[in-house]
Design a protein around this motif. Structure first.
Motif, PDB file in Angstrom:
ATOM      1  N   LEU A 184      53.672  40.261  51.770  1.00 14.65           N
ATOM      2  CA  LEU A 184      52.676  39.608  52.609  1.00 14.65           C
ATOM      3  C   LEU A 184      53.245  39.145  53.947  1.00 14.65           C
ATOM      4  CD1 LEU A 184      50.727  37.639  49.885  1.00 14.65           C
ATOM      5  CD2 LEU A 184      49.832  39.477  51.317  1.00 14.65           C
ATOM      6  N   ARG A 185      54.562  39.140  54.079  1.00 20.22           N
ATOM      7  CA  ARG A 185      55.144  38.837  55.385  1.00 20.22           C
ATOM      8  C   ARG A 185      54.832  39.935  56.400  1.00 20.22           C
ATOM      9  NH1 ARG A 185      60.792  37.243  52.516  1.00 20.22           N
ATOM     10  NH2 ARG A 185      60.071  35.276  51.566  1.00 20.22           N
ATOM     11  N   LEU A 186      54.382  41.099  55.900  1.00 19.17           N
ATOM     12  CA  LEU A 186      54.016  42.214  56.766  1.00 19.17           C
ATOM     13  C   LEU A 186      52.521  42.236  57.078  1.00 19.17           C
ATOM     14  CD1 LEU A 186      56.105  45.049  55.048  1.00 19.17           C
ATOM     15  CD2 LEU A 186      56.741  43.667  57.029  1.00 19.17           C
ATOM     16  N   ALA A 187      51.782  41.202  56.648  1.00 16.91           N
ATOM     17  CA  ALA A 187      50.336  41.169  56.881  1.00 16.91           C
ATOM     18  C   ALA A 187      50.037  40.905  58.354  1.00 16.91           C
ATOM     19  CB  ALA A 187      49.692  40.101  56.013  1.00 16.91           C
ATOM     20  N   PHE A 188      49.125  41.706  58.931  1.00 20.78           N
ATOM     21  CA  PHE A 188      48.732  41.444  60.319  1.00 20.78           C
ATOM     22  C   PHE A 188      47.223  41.306  60.456  1.00 20.78           C
ATOM     23  CE2 PHE A 188      48.242  46.014  60.140  1.00 20.78           C
ATOM     24  CZ  PHE A 188      47.183  46.287  61.002  1.00 20.78           C
ATOM     25  N   GLY A 189      46.499  41.411  59.347  1.00 20.64           N
ATOM     26  CA  GLY A 189      45.057  41.208  59.358  1.00 20.64           C
ATOM     27  C   GLY A 189      44.618  40.677  58.007  1.00 20.64           C
ATOM     28  N   GLY A 209      33.439  21.848  39.396  1.00 26.93           N
ATOM     29  CA  GLY A 209      33.114  22.928  40.304  1.00 26.93           C
ATOM     30  C   GLY A 209      34.116  24.057  40.196  1.00 26.93           C
ATOM     31  N   PHE A 210      33.646  25.288  40.300  1.00 26.17           N
ATOM     32  CA  PHE A 210      34.492  26.482  40.249  1.00 26.17           C
ATOM     33  C   PHE A 210      34.171  27.353  41.463  1.00 26.17           C
ATOM     34  CE2 PHE A 210      34.105  25.100  35.882  1.00 26.17           C
ATOM     35  CZ  PHE A 210      35.360  25.320  35.332  1.00 26.17           C
ATOM     36  N   THR A 211      35.195  27.775  42.180  1.00 25.25           N
ATOM     37  CA  THR A 211      35.017  28.687  43.306  1.00 25.25           C
ATOM     38  C   THR A 211      36.129  29.724  43.268  1.00 25.25           C
ATOM     39  OG1 THR A 211      34.226  26.788  44.598  1.00 25.25           O
ATOM     40  CG2 THR A 211      34.602  28.841  45.785  1.00 25.25           C
ATOM     41  N   LEU A 212      35.759  30.966  43.512  1.00 33.37           N
ATOM     42  CA  LEU A 212      36.731  32.062  43.537  1.00 33.37           C
ATOM     43  C   LEU A 212      36.671  32.739  44.898  1.00 33.37           C
ATOM     44  CD1 LEU A 212      38.736  34.025  42.137  1.00 33.37           C
ATOM     45  CD2 LEU A 212      36.746  35.333  41.360  1.00 33.37           C
ATOM     46  N   TYR A 213      37.834  32.867  45.539  1.00 33.94           N
ATOM     47  CA  TYR A 213      37.944  33.523  46.841  1.00 33.94           C
ATOM     48  C   TYR A 213      38.891  34.710  46.746  1.00 33.94           C
ATOM     49  CZ  TYR A 213      36.030  29.108  48.576  1.00 33.94           C
ATOM     50  OH  TYR A 213      35.240  28.006  48.793  1.00 33.94           O
ATOM     51  N   GLU A 214      38.522  35.788  47.428  1.00 34.32           N
ATOM     52  CA  GLU A 214      39.445  36.899  47.584  1.00 34.32           C
ATOM     53  C   GLU A 214      39.981  36.864  49.016  1.00 34.32           C
ATOM     54  OE1 GLU A 214      39.883  41.770  47.230  1.00 34.32           O
ATOM     55  OE2 GLU A 214      37.884  40.855  47.269  1.00 34.32           O
ATOM     56  N   HIS A 215      41.298  36.751  49.133  1.00 34.79           N
ATOM     57  CA  HIS A 215      41.970  36.824  50.423  1.00 34.79           C
ATOM     58  C   HIS A 215      42.529  38.245  50.530  1.00 34.79           C
ATOM     59  CE1 HIS A 215      42.010  32.369  51.000  1.00 34.79           C
ATOM     60  NE2 HIS A 215      42.004  32.389  49.680  1.00 34.79           N
ATOM     61  N   GLN A 216      41.920  39.053  51.378  1.00 35.47           N
ATOM     62  CA  GLN A 216      42.315  40.457  51.528  1.00 35.47           C
ATOM     63  C   GLN A 216      43.219  40.604  52.747  1.00 35.47           C
ATOM     64  OE1 GLN A 216      38.157  41.151  52.009  1.00 35.47           O
ATOM     65  NE2 GLN A 216      38.048  42.439  50.191  1.00 35.47           N
ATOM     66  N   PHE A 217      44.341  41.290  52.569  1.00 39.24           N
ATOM     67  CA  PHE A 217      45.311  41.432  53.645  1.00 39.24           C
ATOM     68  C   PHE A 217      45.553  42.916  53.953  1.00 39.24           C
ATOM     69  CE2 PHE A 217      46.175  37.399  51.607  1.00 39.24           C
ATOM     70  CZ  PHE A 217      46.327  36.536  52.682  1.00 39.24           C
ATOM     71  N   GLY A 222      49.854  49.935  56.468  1.00 42.03           N
ATOM     72  CA  GLY A 222      48.526  50.480  56.236  1.00 42.03           C
ATOM     73  C   GLY A 222      47.958  50.210  54.854  1.00 42.03           C
ATOM     74  N   THR A 223      48.747  49.616  53.960  1.00 36.59           N
ATOM     75  CA  THR A 223      48.256  49.295  52.625  1.00 36.59           C
ATOM     76  C   THR A 223      47.507  47.966  52.631  1.00 36.59           C
ATOM     77  OG1 THR A 223      50.332  48.196  52.021  1.00 36.59           O
ATOM     78  CG2 THR A 223      50.139  50.548  51.532  1.00 36.59           C
ATOM     79  N   GLU A 224      46.758  47.740  51.563  1.00 37.48           N
ATOM     80  CA  GLU A 224      45.990  46.506  51.416  1.00 37.48           C
ATOM     81  C   GLU A 224      46.466  45.751  50.188  1.00 37.48           C
ATOM     82  OE1 GLU A 224      41.605  47.585  53.093  1.00 37.48           O
ATOM     83  OE2 GLU A 224      42.227  48.641  51.276  1.00 37.48           O
ATOM     84  N   LEU A 225      46.364  44.436  50.248  1.00 36.24           N
ATOM     85  CA  LEU A 225      46.783  43.590  49.128  1.00 36.24           C
ATOM     86  C   LEU A 225      45.875  42.373  49.092  1.00 36.24           C
ATOM     87  CD1 LEU A 225      50.469  42.696  48.228  1.00 36.24           C
ATOM     88  CD2 LEU A 225      48.667  40.991  48.079  1.00 36.24           C
TER      89      LEU A 225
END
Length: 262
Positions: A184-189, A209-217, A222-225
């Motif tokens: 994730l140190r290579l994340a730019f977006g 309360g319950f909340t679920l978030y997806e943080h997409q990087f 060029g890969t996604e995580l």
């Protein structure tokens, strides 16, 4: 830049210097330690500032206001901080949070409880109130729903630092490890999606309360995580807790498990 006659300016003091205003802003924010070091360092050269009301919400149970603080720096550039002020603490006292991105401030505001209007109840077919087992059954069914496909609109804005802060606030022992942190140190977006959110009764009759978030990087190669962040108050003392997982299934299983905490 600072208008001493602006009644909506939370820093209303015609004699306060920009340096003093920055110190006061950072000093009262609950999450100032989460701000990027680079942002704090840049603010040290601020020459002037302007504060403006961005949004406001007031109800019987919640008072929430967002301000935008803009600073003129010594190198001629500008930088903004987004301040969220609310009264959702245990004793109703005013609390302050700071964010470098408007999207993060909006996200934090959306997580605040809004009182009875956000609650939900379930009724059986005969019209009688649902019992605790019914609540858990409905919660489990909601947790199992797939997330609808959404376009990924990545924002190239300190994404590696955003990933670092998400991982740092995780309290679960099985949170992503160093290998994921290195990638994730290579994340730019990045892009944040709320995948689930409910408030309901959990085992023991308490509201949680319950909340679920997806943080997409998006990474430099060029890969996604994705990181899956669970926020909940299903703790023995009702304390707010954050957990982070590497896959959606583990995050949803964790929510279902937490819903049965006594």
């Amino acid at each position: 830049m600072n208008d001493p006659h602006d009644p909506q300016d939370p820093s209303h003091d015609p004699y306060e210097t920009t340096e003093t205003q920055v110190e006061r802003l950072l000093g009262r924010a609950l999450n100032s330690f989460d701000l990027p070091d680079s942002t704090v360092e840049r603010l040290a050269s601020a020459l002037a500032h302007s504060s403006a009301l961005h949004s406001s919400h007031h109800s019987a149970s919640l008072h929430r206001t967002t301000y935008r603080h803009t600073y003129l720096l010594a190198d001629g550039s500008t930088i903004s901080l987004w301040e969220l002020v609310h009264n959702s603490g245990r004793d109703g006292t005013e609390q302050h949070e700071l964010y470098v991105e408007e999207s993060e401030a909006r996200l934090a505001a959306s997580r605040l409880p809004a009182g009875p209007s956000l609650g939900w109840s379930v009724e059986r077919a005969d019209g009688a109130p649902a019992d605790e087992d019914d609540d858990l059954e409905v919660l489990s069914a909601l947790l199992a729903r797939p997330i609808p496909a959404q376009p990924r609109m990545y924002v190239p804005d300190n994404s590696a630092d955003h990933a670092r802060r998400v991982l740092r606030r995780a309290e679960n022992a099985d949170r992503p490890g160093e290998a994921t942190a290195r990638r994730l140190r290579l994340a730019f977006g990045h892009h944040i999606t709320q995948a689930f959110g409910r408030q309901c009764s959990v085992e023991g009759g308490r509201d949680a309360g319950f909340t679920l978030y997806e943080h997409q990087f998006l990474l430099l190669d060029g890969t996604e995580l994705s990181l899956w962040e669970v926020e909940h108050t299903a703790t023995p003392d009702g304390r707010h807790m954050c957990e982070v997982y590497e896959d959606e299934r583990a995050a949803r299983e964790a929510m279902e498990s937490r819903s049965r905490v006594r």
